[in-house]
Design a protein around this motif. Structure first.
Motif, PDB file in Angstrom:
ATOM      1  N   VAL A 111      -6.921  -2.833  -3.170  1.00 22.07           N
ATOM      2  CA  VAL A 111      -5.873  -3.342  -4.052  1.00 22.07           C
ATOM      3  C   VAL A 111      -5.099  -2.170  -4.650  1.00 22.07           C
ATOM      4  N   LEU A 112      -5.815  -1.109  -5.027  1.00 25.81           N
ATOM      5  CA  LEU A 112      -5.147   0.090  -5.531  1.00 25.81           C
ATOM      6  C   LEU A 112      -4.218   0.672  -4.475  1.00 25.81           C
ATOM      7  N   ALA A 113      -4.633   0.655  -3.219  1.00 26.08           N
ATOM      8  CA  ALA A 113      -3.763   1.154  -2.145  1.00 26.08           C
ATOM      9  C   ALA A 113      -2.469   0.359  -2.089  1.00 26.08           C
ATOM     10  N   LYS A 114      -2.565  -0.947  -2.256  1.00 24.26           N
ATOM     11  CA  LYS A 114      -1.372  -1.792  -2.256  1.00 24.26           C
ATOM     12  C   LYS A 114      -0.481  -1.473  -3.451  1.00 24.26           C
ATOM     13  N   MET A 115      -1.087  -1.296  -4.622  1.00 22.37           N
ATOM     14  CA  MET A 115      -0.326  -0.957  -5.819  1.00 22.37           C
ATOM     15  C   MET A 115       0.358   0.397  -5.652  1.00 22.37           C
ATOM     16  N   ALA A 116      -0.378   1.377  -5.106  1.00 18.41           N
ATOM     17  CA  ALA A 116       0.187   2.711  -4.915  1.00 18.41           C
ATOM     18  C   ALA A 116       1.346   2.678  -3.931  1.00 18.41           C
ATOM     19  N   SER A 117       1.208   1.900  -2.866  1.00 19.70           N
ATOM     20  CA  SER A 117       2.303   1.785  -1.899  1.00 19.70           C
ATOM     21  C   SER A 117       3.555   1.226  -2.551  1.00 19.70           C
ATOM     22  N   THR A 118       3.368   0.201  -3.377  1.00 12.87           N
ATOM     23  CA  THR A 118       4.523  -0.406  -4.037  1.00 12.87           C
ATOM     24  C   THR A 118       5.181   0.568  -4.999  1.00 12.87           C
ATOM     25  N   LEU A 119       4.369   1.319  -5.757  1.00  8.16           N
ATOM     26  CA  LEU A 119       4.931   2.303  -6.669  1.00  8.16           C
ATOM     27  C   LEU A 119       5.673   3.398  -5.904  1.00  8.16           C
ATOM     28  N   ASP A 120       5.159   3.777  -4.753  1.00  6.60           N
ATOM     29  CA  ASP A 120       5.857   4.783  -3.946  1.00  6.60           C
ATOM     30  C   ASP A 120       7.192   4.236  -3.444  1.00  6.60           C
ATOM     31  N   ILE A 121       7.226   2.945  -3.132  1.00 10.69           N
ATOM     32  CA  ILE A 121       8.484   2.322  -2.709  1.00 10.69           C
ATOM     33  C   ILE A 121       9.463   2.263  -3.876  1.00 10.69           C
ATOM     34  N   VAL A 122       8.978   1.798  -5.029  1.00 11.93           N
ATOM     35  CA  VAL A 122       9.843   1.678  -6.205  1.00 11.93           C
ATOM     36  C   VAL A 122      10.443   3.032  -6.581  1.00 11.93           C
ATOM     37  N   SER A 123       9.655   4.088  -6.472  1.00  9.76           N
ATOM     38  CA  SER A 123      10.100   5.429  -6.869  1.00  9.76           C
ATOM     39  C   SER A 123      10.799   6.177  -5.737  1.00  9.76           C
ATOM     40  N   GLU A 124      10.941   5.532  -4.595  1.00 11.88           N
ATOM     41  CA  GLU A 124      11.567   6.146  -3.416  1.00 11.88           C
ATOM     42  C   GLU A 124      10.842   7.418  -2.991  1.00 11.88           C
ATOM     43  N   GLY A 125       9.503   7.311  -2.969  1.00  6.17           N
ATOM     44  CA  GLY A 125       8.688   8.396  -2.427  1.00  6.17           C
ATOM     45  C   GLY A 125       8.345   9.498  -3.399  1.00  6.17           C
ATOM     46  N   ARG A 126       8.067   9.151  -4.660  1.00  7.88           N
ATOM     47  CA  ARG A 126       7.803  10.196  -5.652  1.00  7.88           C
ATOM     48  C   ARG A 126       6.381  10.147  -6.228  1.00  7.88           C
ATOM     49  N   LEU A 127       5.490   9.374  -5.661  1.00  7.26           N
ATOM     50  CA  LEU A 127       4.152   9.204  -6.227  1.00  7.26           C
ATOM     51  C   LEU A 127       3.225  10.361  -5.889  1.00  7.26           C
ATOM     52  N   GLU A 128       2.476  10.812  -6.903  1.00  9.76           N
ATOM     53  CA  GLU A 128       1.340  11.729  -6.737  1.00  9.76           C
ATOM     54  C   GLU A 128       0.113  10.956  -7.212  1.00  9.76           C
ATOM     55  N   LEU A 129      -0.794  10.607  -6.293  1.00  4.15           N
ATOM     56  CA  LEU A 129      -1.887   9.685  -6.592  1.00  4.15           C
ATOM     57  C   LEU A 129      -3.178  10.440  -6.906  1.00  4.15           C
ATOM     58  N   GLY A 130      -3.436  10.644  -8.195  1.00  6.98           N
ATOM     59  CA  GLY A 130      -4.658  11.297  -8.620  1.00  6.98           C
ATOM     60  C   GLY A 130      -5.735  10.274  -8.934  1.00  6.98           C
ATOM     61  N   VAL A 131      -6.957  10.515  -8.451  1.00  8.74           N
ATOM     62  CA  VAL A 131      -8.087   9.623  -8.705  1.00  8.74           C
ATOM     63  C   VAL A 131      -9.302  10.450  -9.113  1.00  8.74           C
TER      64      VAL A 131
END
Length: 332
Positions: free
Chosen positions: A95-115
């Motif tokens: 589910v986190l992967a799905k959320m991260a993908s959507t955030l990357d789409i919303v930001s037009e490829g600006r996500l840095e995913l720290g866990v």
């Protein structure tokens, strides 16, 4: 080197004592972007007390990072958006992967995913989430990183772990970044964490008090983990977060240091700037730049500043202007 800012998103974060709200955090992120900072970052707590940092047991409210970063994405254009770091137990990994993908789409490829593995037992109990032993927590983190890596870079993904299972799971629409948004593992850098970094992640982050000497010792552990994994350690992105107090000159620094101590939501009267600077970023622009260059020589490619004496706080907003005008140009 890239330079980012830890966003003030707790009820202790702002110097005037006002509660954190979405409008204030978004405005701060916009300002960081306008000043030329490369990234903004949020931590992941349902609430937080400051006993770990010498403060009271008061439970301060916090905004949730992924939804807040989505709001920031809509009102910024360039600055990268990072999590420092998401607790693996709070969101089911696929589910986190799905959320991260959507955030990357919303930001037009600006996500840095720290866990990370998580540590704050009080919030686990308050939200009825089992708080596992450290060894289990790290094992769960490894499975989470494996699932994130697979789902963010594949059309369909299957995985069978001890704690998590994914069966031919689609991740559609996929993230914008290819092969995937960077997956960064946060932690102090013990052997088990470094093994996860070397074998499955794109980068390692650690915060908030580090001297170059102590950090270099941890890098040796990462080098050993990479050697065992057959990986070139230079392919691991390195980011460091540091408490930051900067002044335009010695007199200005003295005043800002005093204000930082006065406004800190912890008992800070015993802190001296000289002692704190040993494993933080405290000084004039020239002194800060010299310390940054030491980390850069060790391979650090991303510095994250929290402009206060506790994480994700702001002792005074003018420090951003001083840093942006006097330090950033020399770092680039």
């Amino acid at each position: 080197m890239k330079v980012g800012v830890a966003l003030p998103h707790y009820d202790f974060s702002f110097p005037d004592g006002r509660p954190a709200d979405v409008d204030s955090v978004v405005a701060f992120a916009q300002r960081a972007e306008d000043l030329g900072f490369d990234s903004v970052w949020m931590s992941d707590h349902f609430f937080l007390d400051l006993t770990k940092y010498g403060g009271a047991a008061t439970r301060y409210a916090s905004l949730e990072p992924l939804t807040t970063l989505a709001a920031i994405a809509m009102d910024t254009e360039r600055v990268r958006l990072g999590t420092l770091v998401l607790c693996e137990a709070f969101r089911h990994p696929p589910v986190l992967a799905k959320m991260a993908s959507t955030l990357d789409i919303v930001s037009e490829g600006r996500l840095e995913l720290g866990v990370g593995a998580g540590w704050y037992e009080a919030e686990y109990r308050a939200f009825a989430i089992p708080f596992p032993p450290v060894a289990e927590s790290i094992a769960r983190l490894r499975e989470t990183v494996d699932i994130l890596g697979g789902m963010l870079s594949s059309e369909r993904f299957s995985y069978e772990g001890t704690y998590y299972r994914v069966e031919d799971a689609p991740n559609d629409p996929p993230p914008v970044q290819r092969p995937r948004p960077p997956i960064i593992v946060g932690g102090k850098g013990g052997p088990k964490i470094m093994r996860i970094v070397a074998e499955a992640a794109d980068g390692w982050n650690t915060v908030w008090r580090w001297s170059p000497e102590a950090y270099g010792e941890r890098l040796a552990e990462l080098g050993r983990a990479c050697e065992r994994a057959g990986r070139d350690p230079s392919t691991v992105g390195l980011s460091v977060g540091l408490f930051t107090v900067v002044g335009a000159d010695e007199r200005d620094l003295s005043g800002r240091w005093d204000r930082a101590r006065e406004r800190a939501p912890v008992h800070a009267s015993g802190f001296s700037a000289e002692d704190f600077a040993r494993d933080a970023l405290v000084g004039t622009p020239e002194q800060c730049l010299a310390r940054i260059k030491e980390f850069e020589a060790l391979g650090v490619d991303h510095l994250i500043c929290t402009f206060g004496l506790v994480p994700f706080s702001l002792s005074d907003s003018e420090q951003l202007d001083v840093f942006a005008s006097e330090v950033l140009p020399a770092v680039r």
